[in-house]
Design a protein around this motif. Sequence first.
Motif, PDB file in Angstrom:
ATOM      1  N   PHE A  70      28.654  65.673  57.667  1.00 32.63           N
ATOM      2  CA  PHE A  70      27.992  66.866  57.144  1.00 32.63           C
ATOM      3  C   PHE A  70      29.032  67.903  56.718  1.00 32.63           C
ATOM      4  N   MET A  71      29.992  68.187  57.594  1.00 33.01           N
ATOM      5  CA  MET A  71      31.001  69.195  57.276  1.00 33.01           C
ATOM      6  C   MET A  71      31.875  68.753  56.098  1.00 33.01           C
ATOM      7  N   PHE A  72      32.159  67.469  55.997  1.00 36.50           N
ATOM      8  CA  PHE A  72      32.928  66.951  54.869  1.00 36.50           C
ATOM      9  C   PHE A  72      32.175  67.209  53.564  1.00 36.50           C
ATOM     10  N   MET A  73      30.878  66.961  53.564  1.00 37.51           N
ATOM     11  CA  MET A  73      30.065  67.168  52.366  1.00 37.51           C
ATOM     12  C   MET A  73      29.984  68.659  52.020  1.00 37.51           C
ATOM     13  N   VAL A  74      29.804  69.504  53.014  1.00 36.87           N
ATOM     14  CA  VAL A  74      29.746  70.957  52.790  1.00 36.87           C
ATOM     15  C   VAL A  74      31.071  71.444  52.211  1.00 36.87           C
ATOM     16  N   GLU A  75      32.173  70.989  52.783  1.00 37.01           N
ATOM     17  CA  GLU A  75      33.489  71.417  52.292  1.00 37.01           C
ATOM     18  C   GLU A  75      33.729  70.965  50.852  1.00 37.01           C
ATOM     19  N   GLY A  76      33.262  69.776  50.515  1.00 39.79           N
ATOM     20  CA  GLY A  76      33.408  69.287  49.140  1.00 39.79           C
ATOM     21  C   GLY A  76      32.626  70.124  48.150  1.00 39.79           C
ATOM     22  N   ILE A  77      31.392  70.428  48.486  1.00 41.19           N
ATOM     23  CA  ILE A  77      30.565  71.256  47.599  1.00 41.19           C
ATOM     24  C   ILE A  77      31.144  72.654  47.498  1.00 41.19           C
ATOM     25  N   THR A  78      31.596  73.203  48.625  1.00 42.50           N
ATOM     26  CA  THR A  78      32.178  74.548  48.616  1.00 42.50           C
ATOM     27  C   THR A  78      33.394  74.604  47.701  1.00 42.50           C
ATOM     28  N   SER A  79      34.244  73.617  47.799  1.00 41.13           N
ATOM     29  CA  SER A  79      35.422  73.543  46.938  1.00 41.13           C
ATOM     30  C   SER A  79      35.015  73.463  45.468  1.00 41.13           C
ATOM     31  N   ASP A  80      34.010  72.651  45.183  1.00 36.29           N
ATOM     32  CA  ASP A  80      33.520  72.525  43.801  1.00 36.29           C
ATOM     33  C   ASP A  80      32.954  73.842  43.289  1.00 36.29           C
ATOM     34  N   LEU A  81      32.211  74.551  44.136  1.00 32.84           N
ATOM     35  CA  LEU A  81      31.626  75.833  43.722  1.00 32.84           C
ATOM     36  C   LEU A  81      32.718  76.830  43.357  1.00 32.84           C
ATOM     37  N   ILE A  82      33.759  76.880  44.180  1.00 36.00           N
ATOM     38  CA  ILE A  82      34.874  77.780  43.898  1.00 36.00           C
ATOM     39  C   ILE A  82      35.534  77.397  42.575  1.00 36.00           C
ATOM     40  N   GLN A  83      35.766  76.113  42.379  1.00 34.67           N
ATOM     41  CA  GLN A  83      36.396  75.658  41.139  1.00 34.67           C
ATOM     42  C   GLN A  83      35.529  75.964  39.922  1.00 34.67           C
ATOM     43  N   LEU A  84      34.222  75.810  40.045  1.00 35.30           N
ATOM     44  CA  LEU A  84      33.318  76.114  38.937  1.00 35.30           C
ATOM     45  C   LEU A  84      33.335  77.601  38.599  1.00 35.30           C
ATOM     46  N   LEU A  85      33.412  78.460  39.595  1.00 32.63           N
ATOM     47  CA  LEU A  85      33.516  79.896  39.320  1.00 32.63           C
ATOM     48  C   LEU A  85      34.825  80.214  38.613  1.00 32.63           C
ATOM     49  N   LEU A  86      35.887  79.544  38.980  1.00 29.74           N
ATOM     50  CA  LEU A  86      37.175  79.742  38.309  1.00 29.74           C
ATOM     51  C   LEU A  86      37.104  79.289  36.856  1.00 29.74           C
ATOM     52  N   ASP A  87      36.577  78.090  36.640  1.00 32.51           N
ATOM     53  CA  ASP A  87      36.573  77.486  35.307  1.00 32.51           C
ATOM     54  C   ASP A  87      35.536  78.090  34.369  1.00 32.51           C
ATOM     55  N   ARG A  88      34.329  78.251  34.851  1.00 28.81           N
ATOM     56  CA  ARG A  88      33.232  78.670  33.971  1.00 28.81           C
ATOM     57  C   ARG A  88      33.066  80.181  33.870  1.00 28.81           C
ATOM     58  N   GLU A  89      33.388  80.870  34.943  1.00 23.92           N
ATOM     59  CA  GLU A  89      33.134  82.309  34.977  1.00 23.92           C
ATOM     60  C   GLU A  89      34.407  83.142  34.899  1.00 23.92           C
ATOM     61  N   GLY A  90      35.557  82.482  34.964  1.00 25.90           N
ATOM     62  CA  GLY A  90      36.827  83.187  34.865  1.00 25.90           C
ATOM     63  C   GLY A  90      37.174  84.045  36.077  1.00 25.90           C
ATOM     64  N   TYR A  91      36.596  83.706  37.226  1.00 28.96           N
ATOM     65  CA  TYR A  91      36.887  84.447  38.448  1.00 28.96           C
ATOM     66  C   TYR A  91      38.330  84.193  38.869  1.00 28.96           C
ATOM     67  N   THR A  92      38.910  85.173  39.557  1.00 27.91           N
ATOM     68  CA  THR A  92      40.180  84.940  40.237  1.00 27.91           C
ATOM     69  C   THR A  92      39.873  84.144  41.493  1.00 27.91           C
ATOM     70  N   LEU A  93      40.892  83.496  42.059  1.00 28.21           N
ATOM     71  CA  LEU A  93      40.675  82.694  43.261  1.00 28.21           C
ATOM     72  C   LEU A  93      40.124  83.542  44.417  1.00 28.21           C
ATOM     73  N   PRO A  94      40.715  84.708  44.717  1.00 36.23           N
ATOM     74  CA  PRO A  94      40.155  85.494  45.824  1.00 36.23           C
ATOM     75  C   PRO A  94      38.691  85.901  45.593  1.00 36.23           C
ATOM     76  N   ARG A  95      38.369  86.266  44.366  1.00 35.98           N
ATOM     77  CA  ARG A  95      36.990  86.658  44.062  1.00 35.98           C
ATOM     78  C   ARG A  95      36.041  85.468  44.198  1.00 35.98           C
ATOM     79  N   ALA A  96      36.459  84.302  43.715  1.00 32.69           N
ATOM     80  CA  ALA A  96      35.616  83.111  43.801  1.00 32.69           C
ATOM     81  C   ALA A  96      35.366  82.733  45.260  1.00 32.69           C
ATOM     82  N   VAL A  97      36.404  82.774  46.063  1.00 28.57           N
ATOM     83  CA  VAL A  97      36.266  82.436  47.483  1.00 28.57           C
ATOM     84  C   VAL A  97      35.325  83.420  48.168  1.00 28.57           C
TER      85      VAL A  97
END
Length: 72
Positions: free
Chosen positions: A8-35
Amino acid sequence: MNVSEQEFMFMVEGITSDLIQLLLDREGYTLPRAVDTVYGSNIYNALLRPSSGLYSQSSGYVFSLLEGELSN
């Protein structure tokens, strides 16, 4: 879907990482803001609850829910 706590935690961590990356790529967020955005969201809180079932959904689907939360 029966998964162990570790799976469960592995799956949550994977999705969380993807969400952060999507905010960086699609929305132009900085890493601290995305996190901060992901970890501070209601969607992340729901993701942490196994009963929500979000951990078994695609990252794209969970991201669409996050986008909806952010647009409100």
